[in-house]
Design an enzyme around this catalytic site. Structure first.
Site, short mmCIF file in Angstrom:
data_model
loop_
_atom_site.label_atom_id
_atom_site.label_comp_id
_atom_site.label_asym_id
_atom_site.label_seq_id
_atom_site.Cartn_x
_atom_site.Cartn_y
_atom_site.Cartn_z
N CYS A 18 0.86 -1.18 0.00
CA CYS A 18 0.00 0.00 0.00
C CYS A 18 0.90 1.23 0.00
O CYS A 18 1.75 1.38 0.88
CB CYS A 18 -0.85 -0.05 1.27
SG CYS A 18 -1.79 1.43 1.61
N CYS B 244 -1.15 4.22 -6.19
CA CYS B 244 -2.00 3.53 -5.21
C CYS B 244 -2.22 2.14 -5.76
O CYS B 244 -2.57 1.99 -6.95
CB CYS B 244 -3.32 4.28 -5.07
SG CYS B 244 -4.58 3.38 -4.15
#
Ligand code: DGL
Length: 262
Positions: free
Chosen positions: A76, A186
């Site tokens: 992440c 992302c």
């Protein structure tokens, strides 16, 4: 439990985004057992404060260590850019992180303009500020906070008109300003590629970093002498979730899922 070469690799994300990293890692290292935590009770991380993201990262890492993991992939960008420095200070276990590929983007751009789609917390993090200052201060960066897209991807609403409309709005100023590289900062956004491509056509290029991260994972396992040398594919990967398992079920084929309270 003593960690050894057969111990699992731990991975975590705020939801299903990190699966875009799980897949190339599993492809390259099929013999490794992977334990993945989808922290979707707290998703999206991009809407939490930096302190809250650090807190979640510490808790999840503690959990993965207690599940005997030998290495942790912070799958992440938001968790990496807000917490990996502190995680490395606190824990001895090796970490692999993912952050927006701004260095490659700056090198590859001919127009000198680069677009980046990431969460607000990634874009405002110290680590992103440092990296972009170091490698991309000579180019123009057009940043867009795509946090709202994360929620739509979690709900598997990629092809819905709402998602496409939102994405078009984010990409429009990049195209208008002649950006020729698009950074997907992302892990969730990897899943948007089928709808991004018809919008950007050949105006912007997207460079892959996920396979490079899989290779980096392998080389760290070799360097630390913790690569599993068994040649058989490990079919016991475990997917934990803190909120709901709907995302995991829709993005994977028959995953073994289990709820966990962290
Ligand atoms: N998948 C994440 C990232 O790479 C986090 C998205 C979110 O939860 O806001 O940034």
């Amino acid at each position: 439990m003593k960690k050894d070469k057969t111990s699992p690799i731990g991975m975590f994300d705020s939801g299903i985004g990190g699966l875009s990293l799980y897949k190339p890692i599993k492809r390259l290292l099929p013999q490794e057992k992977i334990i993945y935590i989808s922290d979707n009770l707290y998703s999206p991380y991009g809407k939490l404060t930096s302190e809250e993201i650090k807190k979640r990262s510490f808790k999840i890492v503690n959990q993965l260590i207690s599940l005997n993991c030998k290495l942790i992939v912070v799958a992440c960008n938001t968790a990496t850019t807000n917490s990996i420095t502190e995680l490395r200070k606190k824990f001895e276990i090796p970490f692999i992180g993912i952050e927006p590929g701004i260095k490659t983007a700056a090198l590859k751009s001919s127009s000198g303009v680069v677009g980046i789609l990431a969460t607000k917390r990634t874009l405002t993090s110290k680590l992103f500020y440092k990296t972009s200052n170091l490698y991309a201060s000579h180019i123009k960066i057009i940043e867009k906070d795509g946090s709202d897209l994360v929620e739509l991807i979690e709900k598997n609403k990629i092809y819905e008109s709402n998602t496409i409309k939102l994405l078009k709005n984010y990409l429009k100023p990049m195209i208008k300003n002649k950006a020729d590289v698009l950074v997907l900062g992302c892990t969730h956004f990897q899943f948007l590629k089928p709808i991004i491509k018809p919008i950007i056509k050949n105006k912007m290029k997207i460079y892959k970093i996920n396979t490079a991260i899989a290779k980096q994972t392998k080389s760290i396992l070799i360097n630390k002498n913790i690569l599993n040398l068994i040649s058989k594919k490990n079919k016991n990967d475990q997917f934990y979730y803190t909120g709901s398992n709907e995302g995991l079920i829709s993005y994977l084929k028959n995953p073994k899922t289990k709820k966990i309270t962290i």
